[in-house]
Design a protein around this motif. Structure first.
Motif, mmCIF file in Angstrom:
data_model
loop_
_atom_site.group_PDB
_atom_site.id
_atom_site.type_symbol
_atom_site.label_atom_id
_atom_site.label_comp_id
_atom_site.label_asym_id
_atom_site.label_seq_id
_atom_site.Cartn_x
_atom_site.Cartn_y
_atom_site.Cartn_z
ATOM 1 N N ILE A 1 24.494 36.627 8.851
ATOM 2 C CA ILE A 1 24.703 38.068 9.325
ATOM 3 C C ILE A 1 26.148 38.456 8.658
ATOM 4 N N PHE A 2 27.143 37.727 9.259
ATOM 5 C CA PHE A 2 28.537 38.242 8.827
ATOM 6 C C PHE A 2 28.831 38.206 7.550
ATOM 7 N N VAL B 1 29.128 45.151 9.523
ATOM 8 C CA VAL B 1 29.069 44.933 10.891
ATOM 9 C C VAL B 1 30.260 44.377 11.388
ATOM 10 N N GLU B 2 30.808 44.660 12.710
ATOM 11 C CA GLU B 2 32.258 44.167 13.049
ATOM 12 C C GLU B 2 31.940 42.604 13.147
ATOM 13 N N ALA B 3 32.849 41.871 12.886
ATOM 14 C CA ALA B 3 32.701 40.337 12.674
ATOM 15 C C ALA B 3 33.754 39.682 13.803
ATOM 16 N N PRO B 4 33.537 38.408 13.894
ATOM 17 C CA PRO B 4 34.611 37.620 14.487
ATOM 18 C C PRO B 4 35.810 37.511 13.909
ATOM 19 N N PHE B 5 36.919 36.929 14.575
ATOM 20 C CA PHE B 5 38.047 37.213 13.941
ATOM 21 C C PHE B 5 38.440 36.579 12.614
ATOM 22 N N SER B 6 37.689 35.309 12.504
ATOM 23 C CA SER B 6 37.859 34.682 11.004
ATOM 24 C C SER B 6 37.270 35.464 9.956
ATOM 25 N N GLU B 7 36.180 36.057 10.463
ATOM 26 C CA GLU B 7 35.598 36.836 9.177
ATOM 27 C C GLU B 7 36.476 38.104 8.978
ATOM 28 N N ARG B 8 37.033 38.762 10.001
ATOM 29 C CA ARG B 8 37.857 39.940 9.813
ATOM 30 C C ARG B 8 39.102 39.363 8.943
ATOM 31 N N LEU B 9 39.667 38.342 9.128
ATOM 32 C CA LEU B 9 40.582 37.849 8.391
ATOM 33 C C LEU B 9 40.359 37.697 6.965
ATOM 34 N N ARG B 10 39.204 37.105 6.669
ATOM 35 C CA ARG B 10 38.677 37.030 5.360
ATOM 36 C C ARG B 10 38.523 38.221 4.598
ATOM 37 N N PRO C 1 32.714 48.369 18.688
ATOM 38 C CA PRO C 1 34.277 48.056 18.190
ATOM 39 C C PRO C 1 34.844 49.398 17.547
ATOM 40 N N SER C 2 34.236 50.280 16.699
ATOM 41 C CA SER C 2 34.850 51.165 16.372
ATOM 42 C C SER C 2 35.061 52.294 17.134
ATOM 43 N N GLY C 3 34.085 52.475 18.103
ATOM 44 C CA GLY C 3 34.375 53.464 19.162
ATOM 45 C C GLY C 3 35.696 53.391 20.099
#
Lengths: 269, 285
Positions: free
Chosen positions: A227-228, A234-243, B178-180
């Motif tokens: 999914i991530f 979709v907002e993701a966990p930290f490791s994915e946001r960094l990626r 999260p965006s809100g």
């Protein structure tokens, strides 16, 4: 095949006839003992779905089966003995004058011997780490403590299915992790099924499967890692946001979602 | 507007029964225009601290000072009204405080109550609803027809409409997506920077504290145990552990990376942006 504890077929719901559908033709199933995270933005229909699953709202069309029973006016009371729900704002669900009265309230409808009730109250408060506050007035507790009491009230009923609608938002991260570990343990020991509506992507990443709701429809469903990697909005966990951040900077990155420890190993290759 | 607490102790009383001290000998000074996160485990006294500032919980001993108004165990209701004009409070789940027939009436209630003319209150309502990222057309709707996230914004618009000099927020983004959450927090940050609004934010979310606040107050069992910069707090793992505070995710990743690789990154990283830059800096990505 695994036993399915929830089966939802073509569920459609709108709050007012003139308005758009809040949920459109939603279908999915949850296996017994599974931990499913439901994610999606505010207004995606997540809480509406929870209310439909427990029979607090009636769908315009479609069907819900819980524990093998079709959900309707006759069965909803039986179903609620098997399925418990905890909402986001614990202030809206307190009844008792003390914490232990409040936890006992749900059982009073079940014709249970007082001794059994006492034992279950103690057990449930122990599980959520609130036993020492058993005599306290619930309205005087902190937000996070109230939430734990609300969860104890449902756990005392020994449900087969636990539905959490953002039920951890007032908890500090440590209590949140402790409570999740407790629920995982209950799942392993008693086959508890968990359907958790959440914005906490670390929680979602640790679950068995994620269901993504967008504008009232199921947009995707699968393993957290898939999914991530697939749902980039979709907002993701930290490791994915960094990626994703490094990708946008056109830097070298792993090809798909990695957990934090995999990421660190990748960095050191 | 200067805020001071001097040796404040407080508890809740219900008839003859007293709760254990929720605040014990708290002394604290918050400078005007700062953005302070109040953190600590559940039940540490964070919300109670905010209630003292707003006069909802009077000190049993000691005193608090908001601007030149002093609050102690004998402060009159009239003086408290003056305090409330300066400090806007956003409680946990503020949407449960919505009550009026239309969104506009709800937002204007505060300003009208504090003496604004109907025209001024109307203009304010329009301004505030835009500020919180909602459309003007929503003003004539019933607040109860809105979604949870929209209700939250309307409630916050109502507090901002009083044009307070200090805003005290108790978990303002709990339950928002999260965006809100990012939108609302950016709004508070912007008001803090451009209008020198003093922001006091109670949160258990270390990511929010790390990203938006400059200073941190740590509370533990009714006491203030730390008051200093957010960055030096999060640099000190030993302290965080002692007070059961979580390390922000970027910092946790950094520490795990440093231990595993033996490479030290030059700065304490509090956000993914800072971490990405640091990893680029050491040539790892």
């Amino acid at each position: 095949m695994n036993e399915q504890i929830i089966q939802v077929k073509d569920l459609t719901f709108k709050y007012e006839p003139a308005k758009n559908n809040t949920l459109s033709s939603v279908s999915f199933a949850v296996n017994k003992g599974e931990w499913l995270s439901v994610i999606g933005n505010n207004g995606a229909g997540k809480s509406t779905l929870a209310l439909l699953l427990i029979g607090l709202l009636k769908p315009q069309s479609g069907s819900v089966f819980v524990c093998g029973m079709p959900l309707n006016e006759e069965t909803k009371w039986t179903i609620r003995r098997h399925a418990g729900i905890v909402f986001q704002n614990p202030d809206n669900q307190f009844i008792g004058a003390t914490v232990q009265d409040d936890v006992a309230f749900g059982m009073e409808n079940l014709n249970m011997p007082v001794e059994d009730m006492r034992q279950r109250v103690t057990e449930a408060l122990e599980l959520v780490g609130m036993l020492e506050h058993r005599e306290a007035d619930p309205s005087r507790l902190s937000g996070g403590q109230k939430q734990r009491v609300a969860i104890a009230g449902v756990l005392a009923l020994h449900p087969d299915l636990l539905i959490l609608d953002e039920a951890f938002v007032m908890l500090d991260p440590r209590s949140r992790r402790e409570l999740l570990a407790t629920l995982k343990q209950l799942r392993a020991e008693q086959g508890l099924t968990i359907l958790s509506i959440t914005h906490d992507m670390n929680e979602a990443a640790a679950s068995d499967r994620i269901l993504v709701l967008k504008n009232g429809s199921v947009a995707n469903s699968g393993l957290p890692a898939d999914i991530f990697s697939e749902e980039m909005d979709v907002e993701a966990p930290f490791s994915e946001r960094l990626r994703r951040l490094l990708m946008s900077k056109e830097r070298r990155t792993p090809e798909s979602y990695l957990t934090e420890s995999e990421w660190i190993q990748w960095l050191c290759k | 507007m200067q805020i001071r607490l001097n040796q404040v102790s407080a508890d809740y009383q219900l008839g003859p029964v007293h709760s254990p001290r929720v605040l014990q000998d708290v002394s604290l000074q918050i400078a005007p225009g700062t953005f302070t996160a109040v953190v600590g485990p559940t039940g540490a006294g964070k919300s109670s601290l905010l209630k003292v500032l707003n006069g909802l919980l009077l000190p049993k001993s000691g005193w608090a000072e908001v601007g030149d108004i002093k609050i102690d165990s004998k402060t009159s209701k009239k003086a408290l009204k003056a305090v409330r004009k300066h400090i806007g409070m956003v409680f946990q789940f503020p949407e449960s405080q919505l009550f009026a027939e239309t969104v506009e009436q709800d937002i204007s209630f505060g300003p009208l109550n504090f003496g604004a003319s109907p025209e001024a209150a109307h203009d304010l309502a329009i301004k505030m609803i835009r500020q919180v990222g909602l459309d003007e057309s929503i003003l004539q709707q019933s607040p109860f027809s809105l979604s949870g996230g929209q209700k939250r914004r309307v409630a916050i618009a109502g507090v901002l409409a009083q044009e307070p000099e200090v805003i005290a927020l108790d978990e303002p983004t709990a339950g928002l997506d999260p965006s809100g959450k990012a939108e609302l927090m950016s709004l508070f940050k912007q008001w803090n920077k451009c209008k020198r609004l003093t922001v006091i934010l109670v949160t258990h979310d270390m990511e929010t504290a790390a990203r938006y606040a400059d200073d941190a107050v740590v509370m533990d069992q009714g006491k203030v145990v730390y008051h200093g910069s957010v960055r030096s707090l999060f640099a000190d793992s030993e302290k965080l552990n002692r007070w059961q505070l979580d390390v922000p995710e970027a910092r946790r990743f950094q520490l795990a990376f440093e231990t595993y690789s033996g490479i030290r990154l030059p700065n304490v990283c509090l956000t993914e942006e800072e971490l990405a830059e640091a990893l680029i800096g050491v040539g790892r990505v």
